[in-house]
Motif scaffolding. Structure first.
Motif, short mmCIF file in Angstrom:
data_model
loop_
_atom_site.label_atom_id
_atom_site.label_comp_id
_atom_site.label_asym_id
_atom_site.label_seq_id
_atom_site.Cartn_x
_atom_site.Cartn_y
_atom_site.Cartn_z
N PHE A 319 18.84 104.34 5.13
CA PHE A 319 18.61 104.84 3.93
C PHE A 319 19.96 105.62 3.43
O PHE A 319 20.24 105.52 2.32
N TYR A 320 20.82 105.83 4.26
CA TYR A 320 22.22 106.50 4.04
C TYR A 320 22.91 105.46 3.42
O TYR A 320 23.58 105.57 2.40
N TRP A 321 22.93 104.21 3.88
CA TRP A 321 23.93 103.20 3.55
C TRP A 321 23.67 102.64 1.90
O TRP A 321 24.59 102.82 1.46
N PRO A 322 22.64 102.34 1.62
CA PRO A 322 22.33 102.10 0.13
C PRO A 322 22.62 103.52 -0.76
O PRO A 322 23.13 103.31 -1.93
N TRP A 323 22.32 104.69 -0.12
CA TRP A 323 22.54 105.93 -0.95
C TRP A 323 24.11 106.09 -1.03
O TRP A 323 24.32 106.27 -2.25
N TRP A 324 24.96 105.69 0.05
CA TRP A 324 26.33 105.75 -0.18
C TRP A 324 26.66 104.76 -1.19
O TRP A 324 27.78 104.85 -1.90
N MET A 325 26.28 103.61 -1.22
CA MET A 325 26.57 102.53 -2.08
C MET A 325 26.42 102.98 -3.61
O MET A 325 27.09 102.60 -4.51
N ILE A 496 18.28 104.23 -4.05
CA ILE A 496 18.04 103.20 -3.17
C ILE A 496 17.71 101.81 -3.52
O ILE A 496 18.32 100.91 -3.06
N ILE A 497 16.88 101.98 -4.41
CA ILE A 497 16.72 100.33 -5.06
C ILE A 497 17.90 99.80 -5.55
O ILE A 497 18.32 98.49 -5.41
N ALA A 498 18.79 100.84 -6.29
CA ALA A 498 19.97 100.38 -7.03
C ALA A 498 20.88 99.93 -5.95
O ALA A 498 21.92 99.21 -6.28
N GLY A 499 20.83 100.39 -4.72
CA GLY A 499 21.66 100.11 -3.77
C GLY A 499 21.98 98.57 -3.39
O GLY A 499 23.05 98.09 -2.95
N LEU A 500 20.84 97.78 -3.75
CA LEU A 500 20.80 96.31 -3.41
C LEU A 500 21.59 95.57 -4.21
O LEU A 500 22.46 94.97 -3.76
N PRO A 501 21.61 95.81 -5.54
CA PRO A 501 22.52 94.93 -6.35
C PRO A 501 24.14 95.50 -6.28
O PRO A 501 24.99 94.62 -6.47
N ILE A 502 24.19 96.83 -6.05
CA ILE A 502 25.39 97.13 -5.81
C ILE A 502 26.17 96.66 -4.50
O ILE A 502 27.25 96.37 -4.43
N ALA A 503 25.17 96.56 -3.64
CA ALA A 503 25.57 95.95 -2.12
C ALA A 503 26.25 94.55 -2.54
O ALA A 503 27.15 94.22 -2.00
N VAL A 504 25.44 93.85 -3.24
CA VAL A 504 25.69 92.30 -3.70
C VAL A 504 27.24 92.55 -4.40
O VAL A 504 28.14 91.37 -4.31
#
Length: 563
Positions: A319-325, A496-504
């Motif tokens: 949960f934290y990792w995409p939140w930080w992203m 958290i959902i927005a973390g996925l495209p940001i991760a990419v």
């Protein structure tokens, strides 16, 4: 791309209008249909975490390893600016702004609460035991240590390098230049900046909302101020005005001075708690937990709960990792804004290691004090059972701090202060904590506003004053509206959902940065002649166009591309 006249003078009209429409529309949706939106986002975020957890864990760890490599490699001496340029801010001011812009409110909010939750329950030890106390600090250090700062720094480093070294705009679109070239000034670039603006606005607004709730709890605890939406909205209004005044004065005055004040007040509070609290236990906890963290860093970084799949990691690490992203574009751009003139080694070493060590001290002082109180309460319970004062089968439900945390997370810190000193000193600490929350609120709001304005103005380090006022008001209104409508949880889940495209995007950013650094003339000069890239021009300054040939001798102090 930037308008030279009219209402949008100095701004990119496309990004300015589209981002505000997107943000306001989304806020209205979350406020009016909070329950329905929350259910949708909860389902989607659960699906994302269940299926992309491995990607989040591996990406964050890989980025951290990449940054550590850059720090000690031949690329470390490359300056983020012209070769003779020096930093704009002193090291102390720079670190103060790093800390204030990165984790200020979050550290105050979770410094007691998170260790308490891990102490009560974690997948590695029995709850509320000596082993659980040590594990609680290890997990807290892990979630607030090197990994989140790695997310911030990779964005900051890429932005600072492409902007200050290569002359591109200080916006996220510039990172794509090695792949798509001039098309960053078209629809692709606009889309990247619009989404960055929207995610930044949501993240800052939610942080401000949570900060105000905790401030209200502190005032209620000390002065009996009513704990309600009316008081919280009034607090948002007042602090937003202060934030606007600060951002109007610029980074060199308002934000820098407030950040230095934040650090000074933080040191005062830490010193008082260290003095009146269990000093020996705190220092031992800091030393042991730091070693425990270092010893288990790789294992924790790659642990995915593959066998038990208990769900604990989805509630915490994954949960934290995409939140930080979702915070990375905002914090990263702010760090880039204040880091011009520093070398890659200085940026990574300073922004990765110093804030992490300061965070460890903060968490050890407050989290360690809370754990000591809980350990004392547990021992008192066991003694009472042994003496027959309490039934032998009576379960220990936790001490005052743990029970307060489970009842309301915002009460954890203030309950600790009361436990350390139920008299005047405890009340003083609560007042100072509320004051610190307020100043961190202001620095978070004005640094977030500055980033939003910078994106609207195509990377200008000094955006027009009117847009600063507009974004300052918008941020305050979003925080107030979501707080009033109960939509903060919805925004958090959506982030958290927005973390996925940001991760990419962070993955693409890392590849883009490494690809360009390998062709950096200053870095290539350190290689043997036979190992140097064919397109590295060692005779010219390194601030030249990414596509400049070896024979191009133009003045590298001019921007590579004009917006």
């Amino acid at each position: 791309m930037r308008s030279d006249s009219g209402l949008f003078k100095g701004l990119n009209p496309t990004v300015t209008i589209a981002s505000k429409v997107l943000v306001i529309g989304f806020v209205i949706f979350c406020a009016v249909l909070a329950e329905k939106a929350g259910a949708i986002f909860q389902d989607v975020s659960t699906t994302v975490l269940d299926n992309a957890k491995w990607f989040y864990l591996s990406l964050v760890s890989a980025v951290l390893a990449f940054l550590l490599y850059l720090m000690v490699s031949r690329f470390g001496h490359i300056r983020l600016g012209q070769d003779g340029e020096r930093p704009e801010f002193s090291f102390l001011s720079w670190v103060s702004m790093l800390f204030s812009g990165g984790m200020g409110i979050g550290l105050i909010f979770w410094s007691v609460a998170e260790p308490m939750w891990h102490y009560a329950d974690n997948p590695f030890t029995e709850g509320m035991s000596d082993a659980a106390a040590g594990m609680a600090m290890r997990l807290t250090f892990f979630h607030w240590g090197l990994h989140p700062w790695a997310m911030f720094i990779i964005v900051a480093l890429a932005l600072a390098y492409f902007s200050y070294r290569k002359g591109l705009p200080l916006t996220l679109r510039s990172i794509l230049y090695p792949f798509i070239g001039e098309r960053i000034y078209g629809p692709i670039g606009h889309t990247v900046d619009i989404l960055t603006v929207a995610i930044t606005a949501f993240g800052v607004s939610q942080s401000l909302g949570l900060g105000v709730i905790q401030m209200n709890s502190g005032l209620n605890n000390v002065f009996g101020v009513s704990n309600g939406i009316g008081v919280q909205l009034a607090m948002i209004a007042v602090i937003t005005l202060f934030a606007i005044a600060s951002v109007m004065s610029g980074v060199g005055r308002g934000i820098r001075r407030l950040s230095e004040w934040n650090m000074l007040l933080s040191v005062v509070i830490v010193a008082i708690v260290l003095a009146i609290g269990p000093t020996r236990y705190i220092l031992n906890t800091l030393l042991q937990s730091t070693g425990d963290y270092a010893d288990n860093l790789i294992g924790m970084s790659l642990w995915s709960d593959a066998n038990a799949d208990s769900g604990w990691q989805n509630w915490w690490t994954a949960f934290y990792w995409p939140w930080w992203m979702t915070w990375a574009p905002f914090v990263g751009m702010f760090i880039a804004r204040i880091s011009r003139g520093r070398t890659i080694r200085e940026l990574i070493g300073g922004a990765l290691l110093v804030p992490t060590l300061v965070t460890f001290v903060w968490m050890a002082v407050f989290g360690g004090s809370a754990l000591f109180e809980e350990q004392q309460a547990r021992q008192a319970h066991e003694q009472a059972v042994a003496e027959g004062a309490v039934a032998a089968d009576a379960e220990f439900a936790g001490g005052a701090v743990l029970q307060a945390t489970q009842e309301d997370t915002t009460l954890a810190l203030f309950t600790l202060f009361d436990a350390l000193d139920p008299g005047t000193l405890g009340s003083l600490l609560s007042i100072l904590a509320v004051l610190l929350l307020a100043t961190y609120f202001i620095t978070s709001a004005d640094s977030g506003t500055l980033v939003l304005c910078t994106l609207d103005s195509v990377g200008s380090p000094e955006p027009p004053q009117p847009i600063r006022v507009i974004w300052g008001l918008v941020i305050g209104c979003i925080a107030g509206a979501l707080l009033y409508a109960g939509g903060l949880k919805t925004i958090q889940t959506a982030s958290i959902i927005a973390g996925l495209p940001i991760a990419v995007f962070i993955l693409v950013m890392t590849l883009s940065l490494y690809r360009t650094l390998r062709r950096e003339p200053m870095a290539a000069a350190m290689l043997p002649p036979q190992a140097r890239p064919a397109d590295a021009d060692l005779d010219h300054h390194s601030g030249q166009d990414l596509n400049t040939s070896a024979g191009d001798s133009r003045d590298t102090r001019e921007p590579v591309l004009e917006a």
